[in-house]
Design a protein around this motif. Structure first.
Motif, PDB file in Angstrom:
ATOM      1  N   ALA A 118      -1.602   1.280   2.029  1.00  0.00           N
ATOM      2  CA  ALA A 118      -0.876   1.930   3.325  1.00  0.00           C
ATOM      3  C   ALA A 118       0.112   2.883   2.991  1.00  0.00           C
ATOM      4  O   ALA A 118       0.233   4.081   3.682  1.00  0.00           O
ATOM      5  N   ALA A 119       1.074   2.754   2.298  1.00  0.00           N
ATOM      6  CA  ALA A 119       2.106   3.521   1.958  1.00  0.00           C
ATOM      7  C   ALA A 119       1.691   4.821   1.403  1.00  0.00           C
ATOM      8  O   ALA A 119       2.030   5.989   1.637  1.00  0.00           O
ATOM      9  N   ASP A 120       0.520   4.753   0.478  1.00  0.00           N
ATOM     10  CA  ASP A 120      -0.043   6.101  -0.332  1.00  0.00           C
ATOM     11  C   ASP A 120      -0.571   6.535   0.747  1.00  0.00           C
ATOM     12  O   ASP A 120      -0.547   7.996   0.525  1.00  0.00           O
ATOM     13  N   GLN A 121      -1.304   6.180   1.796  1.00  0.00           N
ATOM     14  CA  GLN A 121      -1.853   6.882   2.930  1.00  0.00           C
ATOM     15  C   GLN A 121      -0.949   7.340   4.051  1.00  0.00           C
ATOM     16  O   GLN A 121      -1.325   7.955   4.953  1.00  0.00           O
ATOM     17  N   GLY A 122       0.247   7.014   3.971  1.00  0.00           N
ATOM     18  CA  GLY A 122       1.379   7.185   5.040  1.00  0.00           C
ATOM     19  C   GLY A 122       1.007   6.785   6.175  1.00  0.00           C
ATOM     20  O   GLY A 122       1.391   7.207   7.356  1.00  0.00           O
ATOM     21  N   ASP A 123       0.226   5.274   6.180  1.00  0.00           N
ATOM     22  CA  ASP A 123       0.044   4.731   7.373  1.00  0.00           C
ATOM     23  C   ASP A 123       1.232   3.587   7.477  1.00  0.00           C
ATOM     24  O   ASP A 123       1.358   2.533   7.270  1.00  0.00           O
ATOM     25  N   ILE A 124       2.221   4.178   8.312  1.00  0.00           N
ATOM     26  CA  ILE A 124       3.405   3.399   8.654  1.00  0.00           C
ATOM     27  C   ILE A 124       3.166   2.117   9.533  1.00  0.00           C
ATOM     28  O   ILE A 124       3.483   1.099   9.145  1.00  0.00           O
ATOM     29  N   ASP A 125       2.156   2.216  10.254  1.00  0.00           N
ATOM     30  CA  ASP A 125       1.971   1.075  11.375  1.00  0.00           C
ATOM     31  C   ASP A 125       1.254  -0.078  10.595  1.00  0.00           C
ATOM     32  O   ASP A 125       1.639  -1.138  10.682  1.00  0.00           O
ATOM     33  N   THR A 126       0.347   0.307   9.627  1.00  0.00           N
ATOM     34  CA  THR A 126      -0.300  -0.760   8.878  1.00  0.00           C
ATOM     35  C   THR A 126       0.728  -1.328   7.954  1.00  0.00           C
ATOM     36  O   THR A 126       0.767  -2.698   7.671  1.00  0.00           O
ATOM     37  N   TYR A 127       1.570  -0.489   7.283  1.00  0.00           N
ATOM     38  CA  TYR A 127       2.561  -0.798   6.320  1.00  0.00           C
ATOM     39  C   TYR A 127       3.519  -1.934   7.129  1.00  0.00           C
ATOM     40  O   TYR A 127       3.902  -3.119   6.625  1.00  0.00           O
ATOM     41  N   GLY A 128       3.981  -1.727   8.435  1.00  0.00           N
ATOM     42  CA  GLY A 128       4.579  -2.439   8.914  1.00  0.00           C
ATOM     43  C   GLY A 128       4.030  -3.911   9.374  1.00  0.00           C
ATOM     44  O   GLY A 128       4.726  -4.950   9.159  1.00  0.00           O
ATOM     45  N   ASP A 129       2.706  -4.094   9.760  1.00  0.00           N
ATOM     46  CA  ASP A 129       1.839  -5.102   9.915  1.00  0.00           C
ATOM     47  C   ASP A 129       2.207  -6.145   8.611  1.00  0.00           C
ATOM     48  O   ASP A 129       2.253  -7.279   8.651  1.00  0.00           O
ATOM     49  N   LEU A 130       1.770  -5.338   7.277  1.00  0.00           N
ATOM     50  CA  LEU A 130       1.789  -5.906   6.149  1.00  0.00           C
ATOM     51  C   LEU A 130       3.073  -6.493   5.778  1.00  0.00           C
ATOM     52  O   LEU A 130       3.184  -7.390   5.156  1.00  0.00           O
ATOM     53  N   ASP A 131       4.001  -5.703   6.040  1.00  0.00           N
ATOM     54  CA  ASP A 131       5.295  -6.121   5.581  1.00  0.00           C
ATOM     55  C   ASP A 131       5.864  -7.542   6.431  1.00  0.00           C
ATOM     56  O   ASP A 131       6.281  -8.221   5.730  1.00  0.00           O
ATOM     57  N   LEU A 132       5.484  -7.437   7.655  1.00  0.00           N
ATOM     58  CA  LEU A 132       5.569  -8.541   8.312  1.00  0.00           C
ATOM     59  C   LEU A 132       4.689  -9.777   7.955  1.00  0.00           C
ATOM     60  O   LEU A 132       5.410 -10.932   7.699  1.00  0.00           O
TER      61      LEU A 132
END
Length: 221
Positions: A118-132
């Protein structure tokens, strides 16, 4: 099928909560009951009750004589929530490693791999979901019902702030490195190192968000 009042309240709550956490309704925006009811195809009553529930959760603020607004976290909010998170999540990771070291590592490794994508794709929303999801894995593995209940009480506020901090320029690579340090401690089955790494991660995220808010509020020079 006719939905009963409890079901309608729950559906309104879920729809509004998802819109707020997904930033479709941005922080600070006024929530007009009539407009929301029309958008959701509901009467005003379940919408009002959903907003009251979201206020109790800390995602919505009721301003006397003005109505409901989506929470726009203040500096004080950030400091308070992240101070609580540091203690809560430090304890959660230590207990989780003590209880469930190897199985825990495999779950976290899969999540971390998806975060990297997600980070490599710049997908902040998905990164945030995965972070949580990464953090929630520790809450659930800690083996403490009271810790889990406390964490879930502020779950929405944590998610809102995680999404905000991940979007701060330069924060995402640092966050990934901090997650990697936590993973290493879990891999080593070292509860003390895991707790220290988690506390560092949460503290750094809070400081980054504080600096961001301070810079945004500073008057133009």
């Amino acid at each position: 099928m006719t939905l009963n009042r409890t079901t309608l309240n729950r559906e309104a709550y879920k729809a509004l909560r998802q819109a707020i956490l997904g930033r479709k309704i941005p922080p600070g925006q006024k929530l007009v009951v009539r407009v929301l009811a029309e958008d959701l195809g509901l009467s005003p009553t379940p919408v009002k009750e959903a907003l009251a529930a979201l206020e109790r959760e800390g995602l919505v603020v009721a301003v006397p004589h003005r109505g409901y607004f989506v929470l726009e976290p203040s500096l004080e909010d950030v400091r308070e929530i992240y101070s609580l998170r540091e203690v809560l999540e430090g304890l959660a990771v230590r207990l989780a490693v003590e209880n469930d070291g190897r199985a825990l590592f495999r779950k976290l490794e899969r999540l971390f791999s998806k975060q990297r994508e997600a980070a490599d794709q710049g997908d902040i929303d998905t990164y945030g979901d995965l972070d949580l999801a990464f953090h929630r894995t520790f809450w659930q593995a800690a083996g403490s019902k009271r810790l889990l209940a406390t964490a879930e009480t502020i779950d929405g506020q944590i998610r809102m702030l995680i999404n905000s901090s991940a979007a701060i320029p330069g924060r995402l690579p640092q966050s990934r490195a901090e997650h990697e340090a936590i993973l290493q401690a879990v891999r080593d089955k070292d509860p003390e190192a895991a707790e220290a790494a988690m506390r560092t991660h949460v503290r750094n995220a809070g400081r980054a968000l504080e600096c961001f808010l301070l810079a945004r509020e500073a008057p133009d020079r």
